[in-house]
Design an enzyme around this catalytic site. Structure first.
Site, PDB file in Angstrom:
ATOM      1  N   SER A 236       0.838  -1.193   0.000  1.00 33.65           N
ATOM      2  CA  SER A 236       0.000   0.000   0.000  1.00 33.65           C
ATOM      3  C   SER A 236       0.871   1.241   0.000  1.00 33.65           C
ATOM      4  O   SER A 236       1.812   1.343   0.789  1.00 33.65           O
ATOM      5  CB  SER A 236      -0.895   0.010   1.246  1.00 33.65           C
ATOM      6  OG  SER A 236      -1.514   1.264   1.382  1.00 33.65           O
TER       7      SER A 236
ATOM      8  N   LYS B   4      31.648   1.472  -0.369  1.00 28.00           N
ATOM      9  CA  LYS B   4      31.888   1.300   1.069  1.00 28.00           C
ATOM     10  C   LYS B   4      32.964   0.228   1.256  1.00 28.00           C
ATOM     11  O   LYS B   4      32.809  -0.896   0.788  1.00 28.00           O
ATOM     12  CB  LYS B   4      30.597   0.877   1.761  1.00 28.00           C
ATOM     13  CG  LYS B   4      30.755   0.624   3.248  1.00 28.00           C
ATOM     14  CD  LYS B   4      29.474   0.093   3.859  1.00 28.00           C
ATOM     15  CE  LYS B   4      29.709  -0.339   5.301  1.00 28.00           C
ATOM     16  NZ  LYS B   4      28.580  -1.057   5.851  1.00 28.00           N
TER      17      LYS B   4
ATOM     18  N   THR C 209      23.804  -5.247   8.682  1.00 27.55           N
ATOM     19  CA  THR C 209      23.435  -6.630   8.379  1.00 27.55           C
ATOM     20  C   THR C 209      21.996  -6.790   7.894  1.00 27.55           C
ATOM     21  O   THR C 209      21.608  -7.883   7.494  1.00 27.55           O
ATOM     22  CB  THR C 209      23.620  -7.503   9.633  1.00 27.55           C
ATOM     23  OG1 THR C 209      23.000  -6.839  10.747  1.00 27.55           O
ATOM     24  CG2 THR C 209      25.075  -7.723   9.930  1.00 27.55           C
TER      25      THR C 209
END
Lengths: 494, 476
Positions: free
Chosen positions: A32, A71, A337
């Site tokens: 939604s 990164k 993580t």
């Protein structure tokens, strides 16, 4: 039937639509627009590269579209002691010699007062410090093969990018807010989902990506939650983007604060910031004050408080429902993580997706694999808090002295006494990661492997010196991270 | 330690293959350190088997010891080992070769076995996709494919060696690398008060020796048996209770054969020497009782390795895999006084897993046999039960920490014994069956073409001078 969009939902849709192309399996996702997403995990781990590669995604286009940066690791500031800083890099330290891990040789020289920090032997750490970047080499003889990289990205844009990918491969998106989940009378399986407008949607297998609520796995199936807040007490976060004012660096920063820690994630167009804290030790107002007073650039939003609890669902797969993402569990984003755990869930599901029937053997195996993933990440996260010397605030004094799982206590004792890192095949964080955090948190072995004495002092000094020179030479030859981004994935590519 | 006792840093006790292997490895590893490795070769080994089968990991260990492979094979009258032929396990004349290799490729993104099952019996023998298995069956060998374009894929191999010669070879290596020989015969082993630590070993001539760390490589647990907590746990692997050994193996060089019948297993290991034959029986048809079991390997200041720590059934590379696991883990955990407790804890944890996985391999063979002595599947470890359940359910190969076999080897083992997946990877299922069959045929042809380019192992060994007589040759 995937329940919920966001990062987890669209990663699942994209992953499964690729793996099961031409298999006759139809995938539908119901979400939604009224419900916002958490936008979990702007910082990622190197595994995401392989996920994207398997999907055939062009890296430069993906990075431009998600405003991503490279990164190389995470910098931790003020964790063991105020004033300390270390990087957990995505790469190795030095090179092992005669089957003895490099850190034992370093430790020997360090104990003799001839070497300082181990960081000088990590190419990605040195690249972070110099804010430089280059692609890793596939040639194992090259020092440039000693690291990997991940991305710092706008998770909302990544979800949108993957939605486009998945829909192009036949995933049906249904707009609608799920208000009820009906179970079958016999067996209590999920029968159908009722939407707010009265429509119903149904599937053979339901993948719950509805976030913390666990709309199907918890609210309907009452699976239960394994609470880990005893070990990971932080339970709230405030996230605020800010304007970029300084050079773009290829790493995420996690700075310890009075009742938790603050993240800094540089994207191409802004900086993501947030404060993860423990409500037992600070108030929301104070947390907001701490975060706002520690932004480098102008805040681009007010930031809202997100509440959570560390832990995992007692089972991630129950009957005909599999939970992926925040509906399966939550571990704070200290080591980036969240997206990895989504990916692990998708991978396990792809390998165990039911064909004709739902078998307990498959369900049990999925839950075993995911339990192992969660537990091993949990121990690694706790290490950051518990291995501290800080007692300057009630929060740090608590985590320093709190009880920890036996599995972690054993790992720490083994490293402290022998320099040995517990080995395991499955699980996310391997040797270099544990070494980085142990040493960074001042868990220094009392002894090194006696085999490290097999190299003469002269040879060892020469070997260490050559390694450092090789690394610094490689770093000097690289472009800056900003220059690399400008050339590789400029915003105009999007 | 009692006063007047000669003390050592690390004292290996035993005259077995694993004793000398441990001595060679530890002495080389610690030769430039302050730690001295000593060996007391007692009691003299009476039960050295005729031949030993060494797993592929031993090739790497030999390289670490700077062994010249040709010299080793010549001295030990050995050959390159490529796998094991399991005959009669299904109660008929069927057989399959379980090799150390992996399939040459797969027809798609999933593992080969999914496509092989998809082909519905039109995929030929599963071992026909594995070059090492083809070479083993035909008695061929070379380190890599002769005349291959580019960098050829290496062949995965172990060794079959005459055991006594190998022991002698290792003895020379150990002494060459500086292991100190302690002469004498063990008379008695004494423990300290409380029984958890070895105090000293008294020799028949009255001298006494002790060490900071004792390594029990006696093969019978002569040291460990004296320590509280070091007791032996009998845990039979299957119903075989007796065994006998002899020489005279037959079959192609490089291929061990394990022939099953309703009452026995006959293991033939060919070498360039006499070879070896072991017969295991379900009753007293063999000569000696067959003991399988294990103990907690590290207790106090004594660590058991090899057969002192664990005995499995004598087929495959079981005994040398046990020895290798023990020595490998010990090498990374040689402690000083302050770390003995945690080092032993970690060693026992790691060895517990490694030995369980080695046992899993044997138990899987026994559980999948169609013989009266077949092991009930529910008596396997929980890990093995899950492995078999998952494989049968959908062809998923579950592996755990410290596995002895690769995922591909596990698949080959289970398929070889007739355990087939009921369902396969949807990726493989999506490929039309006719396409799977034709792609598999192409892969078999590819593998067979590669295998045909290898010479016969006997010719290869002869060309390398391995078959020449070995007289007074040394090590390294």
């Amino acid at each position: 039937m995937i329940v919920g969009g966001g990062t987890a939902g669209w990663m699942t849709a994209a992953g499964l639509s690729h793996v099961f192309r031409n298999s006759g399996i139809s995938i539908e996702l119901v979400e939604s627009d009224q419900i916002g997403t958490i936008g979990v995990g702007e910082a990622t781990l190197p595994h995401l590269r392989f996920f994207n590669e398997r999907l055939g995604i062009d890296e430069a286009e993906f990075m431009a579209r998600t405003s991503a940066t490279f990164k190389l690791g995470i910098e931790f500031r003020d964790w063991a002691r105020i004033g300390d800083a270390y990087v957990h890099p995505f790469g190795d330290y030095g090179r092992d010699l005669r089957k003895v891990a490099f850190h034992h040789y370093w430790l020997r020289a360090h104990q003799a007062g001839r070497e300082g920090r181990i960081d000088s032997f990590s190419l990605p750490v040195m690249m972070c410090e110099a804010a430089r970047f280059g692609m890793p080499s596939a040639d194992p003889r090259s020092v440039m093969s000693s690291f990997s990289y991940a991305y710092q990205l706008d998770a909302s844009r990544y979800a949108a990018f993957l939605r486009e990918y998945a829909e192009a491969r036949g995933v049906i998106r249904t707009e609608g807010k799920v208000v009820d989940c009906a179970l079958t009378a016999e067996g209590g399986l999920v029968d159908f989902l009722r939407l707010e407008d009265g429509r119903t949607v149904t599937g053979d297998l339901y993948i719950d990506c509805s976030g913390f609520r666990g709309l199907v796995i918890e609210q309907a199936l009452k699976t239960g939650f394994e609470d880990w807040t005893e070990f990971l007490p932080c339970d709230r976060a405030i996230a605020v983007p800010s304007r970029m004012t300084v050079e773009n660096v290829p790493y995420t920063r996690a700075t310890a604060r009075e009742a938790g820690w603050q993240w800094r994630i540089p994207l191409q167009h802004r900086v993501g910031n947030g404060y993860v804290y423990c409500s037992r030790f600070t108030s929301d107002e104070r947390a907001r004050e701490v975060l706002m007073s520690n932004l480098e650039g102008e805040a681009l939003a007010d930031g809202k408080v997100i509440r959570f609890g560390a832990g995992k669902r007692k089972a991630q797969w129950v009957k005909n429902c599999v939970a992926i993402g925040l509906s399966s569990g939550f571990l704070e984003p200290l080591e980036s993580t969240s997206i990895y755990l989504i990916q692990a869930g998708i991978t396990a599901l792809a390998e165990l997706l039911p064909t004709r029937d739902m078998r307990e053997a498959d369900i049990g195996e999925f839950n075993r694999v995911m339990d192992l993933e969660y537990e091993r990440v949990r121990d690694f996260l706790i290490l950051h808090y518990h291995a501290t010397e800080r007692d300057d605030t009630p929060f740090w004094d608590y985590v320093r002295t709190m009880p920890i799982p036996d599995s972690l206590a054993y790992k720490m004792e083994l490293f402290r006494k022998t320099g040995t890192v517990v080995q395991y095949k499955d699980g996310l964080f391997l040797h270099p990661s544990w070494i980085a955090v142990y040493l960074g948190q001042r868990v220094v072995p009392e002894r090194y492997d006696p085999r490290a004495d097999g190299v003469s002092e002269v040879d060892l000094a020469r070997m260490l010196s050559e390694m450092k020179s090789m690394i610094s030479g490689a770093v000097d030859a690289l472009p800056t991270h900003e220059d690399f981004l400008r050339q590789y994935c400029p915003p105009e590519m999007a | 330690m009692t006063q007047g006792t000669a003390s050592h840093d690390i004292l290996i006790v035993g005259d077995t293959i694993e004793a000398w292997l441990a001595a060679a490895c530890l002495a080389r590893m610690l030769r430039k350190t302050s730690r001295q490795v000593s060996i007391l070769p007692s009691p003299q080994s009476a039960g050295t088997p005729g031949v030993v089968a060494l797993p592929p990991a031993m090739a790497e260990l030999h390289a670490d010891l700077s062994f010249d492979e040709r010299n080793l094979l010549r001295f030990c009258r050995g050959s390159f080992r490529l796998g094991t032929d399991f005959k009669g396990w299904q109660g008929d004349d069927s057989s399959f070769v379980l090799s150390h290799g992996e399939p040459v490729s797969s027809p798609g993104e999933g593992a080969l076995h999914h496509y092989w099952v998809h082909a519905g019996g039109k995929g030929g023998d599963y071992s026909a996709y594995i070059v090492e298995a083809l070479l083993a069956a035909e008695g061929r060998f070379a380190h890599s494919e002769p005349g291959a374009a580019g960098e050829p894929a290496p062949i995965h191999y172990g060794y079959h060696l005459q055991a006594e010669e190998y022991r002698q070879y290792l003895k020379r290596a150990a002494l060459h690398y500086g292991a100190a020989l302690v002469a004498g015969d063990v008379d008695r082993v004494e423990t300290a008060v409380g029984g958890g630590m070895l105090d000293r070993i008294t020799l028949r001539d009255g001298q006494a020796v002790a060490a900071a760390l004792h390594v029990d490589a006696t093969g019978e647990g002569h040291l460990a048996g004296q320590l509280g907590g070091g007791g032996w746990t009998e845990r039979g692997v299957g119903p075989f209770t007796h065994f006998a050994t002899g020489s005279g193996a037959t079959g192609p060089l490089g291929l061990e054969t394990v022939i099953a019948s309703e009452t026995s297993l006959v293991v033939d290991v060919p070498t360039t020497g006499e070879g070896g034959r072991t017969v295991m029986t379900t009753g007293p048809g063999g000569i000696a009782p067959l003991r399988t079991g294990q103990r907690t390997p590290w207790t106090g200041n004594s660590v058991s390795i090899g057969a002192s720590a664990c005995r499995l059934l004598p087929f495959g590379c079981a005994s040398m895999s046990v020895a290798l696991a023990g020595i490998g883990k010990l090498a990374g955990l040689v402690p000083d006084d302050g770390a003995m407790a945690i080092a032993s804890q970690e060693y026992n944890r790691g060895m517990g897993m490694a030995l369980a996985r080695l046992r899993d391999e044997q138990e899987m063979h026994l559980a999948l046999a169609a013989q009266p002595w077949a092991l009930p599947a529910e008596r396997m470890s929980p890990e093995n039960q899950r492995r078999l359940e998952q494989f049968r359910s959908r062809g998923r190969v579950v592996t755990f920490d410290d596995e002895a076999l690769t995922a591909a080897e596990w698949a080959a083992l289970m398929i070889g014994h007739g355990a087939l997946p009921e369902r396969i990877d949807p990726l493989a299922q999506a490929l039309p069956q006719a396409d799977a069959v034709s792609r598999l045929a192409a892969l078999r042809e590819f593998a067979a073409g590669k295998a045909a380019r290898y010479p016969m192992q006997k010719d290869y060994l002869a060309a390398a001078g391995v078959l020449a007589p070995a007289l007074g040759e040394g090590v390294a």
